[in-house]
Scaffold this active site. Structure first.
Site, PDB file in Angstrom:
ATOM      1  N   ARG A  59      13.702   8.541  -8.967  1.00 23.11           N
ATOM      2  CA  ARG A  59      12.467   7.742  -8.931  1.00 23.11           C
ATOM      3  C   ARG A  59      12.339   6.898 -10.203  1.00 23.11           C
ATOM      4  O   ARG A  59      11.953   5.734 -10.163  1.00 23.11           O
ATOM      5  CB  ARG A  59      11.238   8.658  -8.820  1.00 23.11           C
ATOM      6  CG  ARG A  59      11.294   9.756  -7.788  1.00 23.11           C
ATOM      7  CD  ARG A  59      10.852   9.284  -6.417  1.00 23.11           C
ATOM      8  NE  ARG A  59      11.892   8.696  -5.629  1.00 23.11           N
ATOM      9  CZ  ARG A  59      12.901   9.374  -5.074  1.00 23.11           C
ATOM     10  NH1 ARG A  59      13.058  10.664  -5.260  1.00 23.11           N
ATOM     11  NH2 ARG A  59      13.778   8.755  -4.333  1.00 23.11           N
ATOM     12  N   HIS A 109      -2.572  11.435 -11.334  1.00 20.99           N
ATOM     13  CA  HIS A 109      -1.464  12.257 -10.858  1.00 20.99           C
ATOM     14  C   HIS A 109      -0.284  12.257 -11.822  1.00 20.99           C
ATOM     15  O   HIS A 109       0.818  12.670 -11.453  1.00 20.99           O
ATOM     16  CB  HIS A 109      -1.013  11.796  -9.468  1.00 20.99           C
ATOM     17  CG  HIS A 109      -2.008  12.105  -8.399  1.00 20.99           C
ATOM     18  ND1 HIS A 109      -2.007  11.494  -7.157  1.00 20.99           N
ATOM     19  CD2 HIS A 109      -3.070  12.969  -8.379  1.00 20.99           C
ATOM     20  CE1 HIS A 109      -3.007  11.964  -6.430  1.00 20.99           C
ATOM     21  NE2 HIS A 109      -3.664  12.857  -7.144  1.00 20.99           N
ATOM     22  N   CYS A 117       6.000  19.305 -21.866  1.00 21.38           N
ATOM     23  CA  CYS A 117       6.656  20.545 -22.278  1.00 21.38           C
ATOM     24  C   CYS A 117       5.819  21.729 -21.808  1.00 21.38           C
ATOM     25  O   CYS A 117       4.665  21.875 -22.210  1.00 21.38           O
ATOM     26  CB  CYS A 117       6.841  20.595 -23.794  1.00 21.38           C
ATOM     27  SG  CYS A 117       7.620  22.143 -24.362  1.00 21.38           S
ATOM     28  N   LEU A 203      -4.232  -2.219   3.695  1.00 24.21           N
ATOM     29  CA  LEU A 203      -3.447  -2.875   4.731  1.00 24.21           C
ATOM     30  C   LEU A 203      -4.053  -2.621   6.100  1.00 24.21           C
ATOM     31  O   LEU A 203      -4.053  -3.486   6.975  1.00 24.21           O
ATOM     32  CB  LEU A 203      -1.997  -2.362   4.676  1.00 24.21           C
ATOM     33  CG  LEU A 203      -0.992  -3.040   5.611  1.00 24.21           C
ATOM     34  CD1 LEU A 203      -0.873  -4.521   5.293  1.00 24.21           C
ATOM     35  CD2 LEU A 203       0.370  -2.352   5.506  1.00 24.21           C
ATOM     36  N   ALA A 220      -1.981  -6.358   0.024  1.00 26.62           N
ATOM     37  CA  ALA A 220      -2.639  -6.219  -1.276  1.00 26.62           C
ATOM     38  C   ALA A 220      -2.422  -7.455  -2.140  1.00 26.62           C
ATOM     39  O   ALA A 220      -3.321  -7.866  -2.880  1.00 26.62           O
ATOM     40  CB  ALA A 220      -2.115  -4.978  -1.998  1.00 26.62           C
TER      41      ALA A 220
END
Length: 233
Positions: A59, A109, A117, A203, A220
Site C-alpha cells: 500500500r 484511522h 512502536c 458518487l 468528487a
C-alpha cells in the site's frame, strides 16, 4: 449560500479513488480479495507479522504513483481562503490531503506513512518499507514497530477532539464515504443534534443518506470543487 463560521468535513475512500488509490470496501475492493482478519487486526499481526508488513508495504509503495486530485486541492483551498474555522477529518490512511496542502487535518484511522512502536508508544514518520527487523528510533527495540493505522477492534484516533469540533460546527460535510463504518457514520447525527447544516457529497447515495439535509452526487473531482467555490463565493 448561507454563511458559515465553523465547518467540519469528513472524507472517505471515494475522494482518493479518483487518484487511483485502491478502496477497501467497494465490491471489488481490497477486502473482497483478502481476509481483513489476516492483515488488519492485532491478532493477525501477532500470528504473521511478516505478512502484515508486506501488505502495508505494498500500500505504501502504491502512494508513489498517485497524486492528489481536484477534490483534495479544493479542500486545501477552502482551508486557506475560508474566513472561519475548517477541520478536515479523514478515514483515509493515504497522505493525499497533506500533499494537496491541507494542514488542519485529523487521520482518525491513522497514517500509512507512519510507524507506531508497540513497546514505547512513540510514532515516527516511515515512508519506506517496514519489517520485523526494524528497530524503534526512540526505544531502539526491534520487532515492535507496526503500521500506525487503526485495525479492526481498535479505537479510532482523536475521537474527543472530533466530537468537540462537531458539537460546535454549523456545517458538516461528508465526502466519499459509505456511511456504514462507525463511529464515523454517526457523525452526521451528532452534527444534526448540534444544529449544523449537513451535506453529503458522494458518487451515489450512502447508507446514511436519509440523515443529511442536502445531498449532491457525482464525481468528487467535479462536485467538491464546485461546492467549495460556492462556499467561498
Amino acid at each position: 449560500m448561507t454563511r458559515y463560521s465553523r465547518i467540519v468535513i469528513l472524507t472517505g475512500a471515494g475522494i482518493s479513488a479518483e487518484s487511483g488509490v485502491d478502496t477497501f470496501r467497494a465490491k471489488d475492493g481490497i477486502w473482497s480479495k483478502i481476509d481483513y482478519r489476516d492483515v488488519a487486526t492485532p491478532q493477525g499481526f501477532a500470528r504473521d507479522p511478516d505478512r502484515v508488513h508486506e501488505f502495508y508495504n505494498e500500500r505504501r509503495r502504491g502512494l508513489v504513483s498517485v497524486s492528489p486530485n481536484a477534490a483534495h486541492a479544493a479542500l486545501a483551498r477552502l482551508e486557506r481562503e475560508f474566513a472561519g474555522n475548517v477541520l478536515l477529518v479523514t478515514q483515509n490512511i493515504d497522505d493525499l490531503h497533506e500533499r494537496a496542502g491541507s494542514s488542519r487535518l485529523i487521520h482518525m484511522h491513522g497514517e500509512l506513512v507512519r510507524a507506531l512502536c508497540a513497546n514505547c508508544g512513540q510514532r515516527h514518520d516511515w515512508p519506506g518499507d517496514m519489517d520485523v527487523g526494524h528497530s524503534c528510533p526512540a526505544c531502539h527495540s526491534a520487532g515492535y514497530l507496526r503500521p500506525d493505522v487503526v485495525w479492526f477492534g481498535e479505537m479510532p484516533y482523536k475521537m474527543e477532539r472530533i466530537s468537540a469540533a462537531i458539537a460546535l460546527c454549523d456545517l458538516f460535510v461528508s465526502i466519499g464515504t459509505s456511511g456504514n463504518v462507525y463511529p464515523a457514520a454517526g457523525f452526521v447525527e451528532e452534527a444534526r443534534i448540534a444544529g449544523a447544516h449537513t451535506v453529503e457529497l458522494n458518487l451515489e447515495p450512502s447508507e446514511g443518506r436519509s440523515h443529511f439535509a442536502e445531498a449532491q452526487y457525482g464525481r468528487a473531482t467535479e462536485i467538491v470543487p464546485a461546492f467549495v467555490e460556492k462556499l467561498l463565493g
